[in-house]
Design an enzyme around this catalytic site. Structure first.
Site, PDB file in Angstrom:
ATOM      1  NE  ARG A 269      -8.031   1.204   0.210  1.00  0.00           N
ATOM      2  CZ  ARG A 269      -8.442   0.337  -0.710  1.00  0.00           C
ATOM      3  NH1 ARG A 269      -7.576  -0.508  -1.233  1.00  0.00           N
ATOM      4  NH2 ARG A 269      -9.691   0.311  -1.126  1.00  0.00           N
ATOM      5  CE1 TYR A 301      -7.426   7.761  -2.124  1.00  0.00           C
ATOM      6  CE2 TYR A 301      -9.315   6.675  -3.110  1.00  0.00           C
ATOM      7  CZ  TYR A 301      -8.389   6.768  -2.102  1.00  0.00           C
ATOM      8  OH  TYR A 301      -8.420   5.886  -1.064  1.00  0.00           O
TER       9      TYR A 301
END
Length: 321
Positions: A269, A301
């Site tokens: 993921r 991220y």
């Protein structure tokens, strides 16, 4: 601290905690593991209050709560200090108890409002690079038996959609649309929220091979569950089994499975999100694909991609060093 002693010390506090936990069980339907953690956290809190001479919630001040939270991270000779994440969870349980007490009329105020929760160190998600992903996905042989086909389809699906492992093992055959270009799947995330997520040609082809050549043989051993991913007995594949598949495959691919850099259930993921952002995807699109309620959750991220930019700059620019 003053020990109030006596058989009745803390009775009112423990009664309030029990009422709050009943509320979480019935009204919030929290998972059993979460409830068990909250119970431990709140029992520790009650013991601390009783030792401090506080026998009921209305007598608790913001200073008391702050002192308790600070003690969670300090060794006291009897128990080791909690980790930052465990202390943050315990503080959350305490705040929840005081909010509940105010709403239910068990206390006139909520002193926890004045207490700043402990900050957690920002942890960058672990992500594999594209070459490592290729090595991992090449391990299961698509020309072998039904379980190999299933494992290949599961890993391609996890990386191709960014699904959580719990979402992947929960999908039903009817949730898939492999005829679309790209393929589409309905994922059911946290809080019962659903989202429609595309998947590329690799995941679609791997799923198609599994559904045609392997799943019927596995399903023949079971009682007709609708889940896409089945175990050898024909039942739904569990999260634990999916994690075992990932771990075993990572070991065969020569990837670490232990320590901070080890491959974990969320690795694919994280890699999905990082590679999309590296490729220029808009962060809000990635937010929707991951099923994050807030874009701030997805923004972690971007820190990974900044590190990647620094690395590329340092190695590629003639005057970087």
């Amino acid at each position: 601290m003053v020990d109030v002693g006596g058989a009745d010390a803390g009775v009112a506090l423990r009664r309030a905690v029990d009422t709050y936990l009943d509320h979480l069980t019935v009204e919030r339907a929290l998972a059993a593991n979460t409830l068990a953690s909250y119970r431990r956290d709140l029992e520790r809190y009650v013991d601390w209050l009783v030792a401090a001479g506080i026998a009921e919630l209305p007598a608790v001040s913001a200073r008391d709560i702050a002192a308790h939270v600070a003690d969670l991270r300090s060794p006291d000779g009897d128990a080791p200090p909690l980790s930052a994440s465990s202390a943050a969870r315990a503080a959350s349980a305490v705040r929840g108890l005081h909010r509940f007490a105010l709403l239910e009329g068990l206390a006139p105020t909520d002193p926890s409002r004045e207490v700043k929760p402990p900050s957690l160190p920002k942890r960058l998600p672990k992500a594999l690079d594209v070459d490592q992903i290729s090595r991992l996905l090449a391990v299961p042989s698509q020309s072998a038996g039904p379980l190999d086909l299933r494992d290949a389809a599961l890993l391609e699906f996890l990386y191709g959609t960014g699904a959580r492992i719990s979402e992947a093992v929960g999908i039903a055959v009817d949730d898939l649309d492999l005829d679309a270009r790209p393929g589409m799947v309905v994922l059911r995330g946290k809080g019962g929220k659903t989202r429609l997520v595309p998947m590329g040609s690799y995941a679609r082809a791997s799923l198609d091979a599994y559904l045609v050549r392997a799943r019927p043989a596995l399903a023949a051993n079971g009682s007709g569950v609708p889940n896409v991913f089945l175990n050898a007995r024909g039942g739904a594949l569990s999260r634990q089994s999916a994690w075992t598949i990932l771990r075993k495959t990572a070991q065969l691919a020569g990837l670490p499975v232990e320590g901070p850099s080890g491959v974990s259930p969320h690795t694919l993921r994280h890699s999905f999100a990082t590679h999309l952002l590296d490729g220029g995807a808009d962060i809000r699109v990635v937010q929707e694909l991951l099923g994050h309620a807030s874009v701030t959750t997805t923004q972690v991220y971007t820190l990974v991609t900044v590190d990647r930019l620094r690395e590329v700059y340092a190695t590629a620019h003639p005057r970087a060093r």
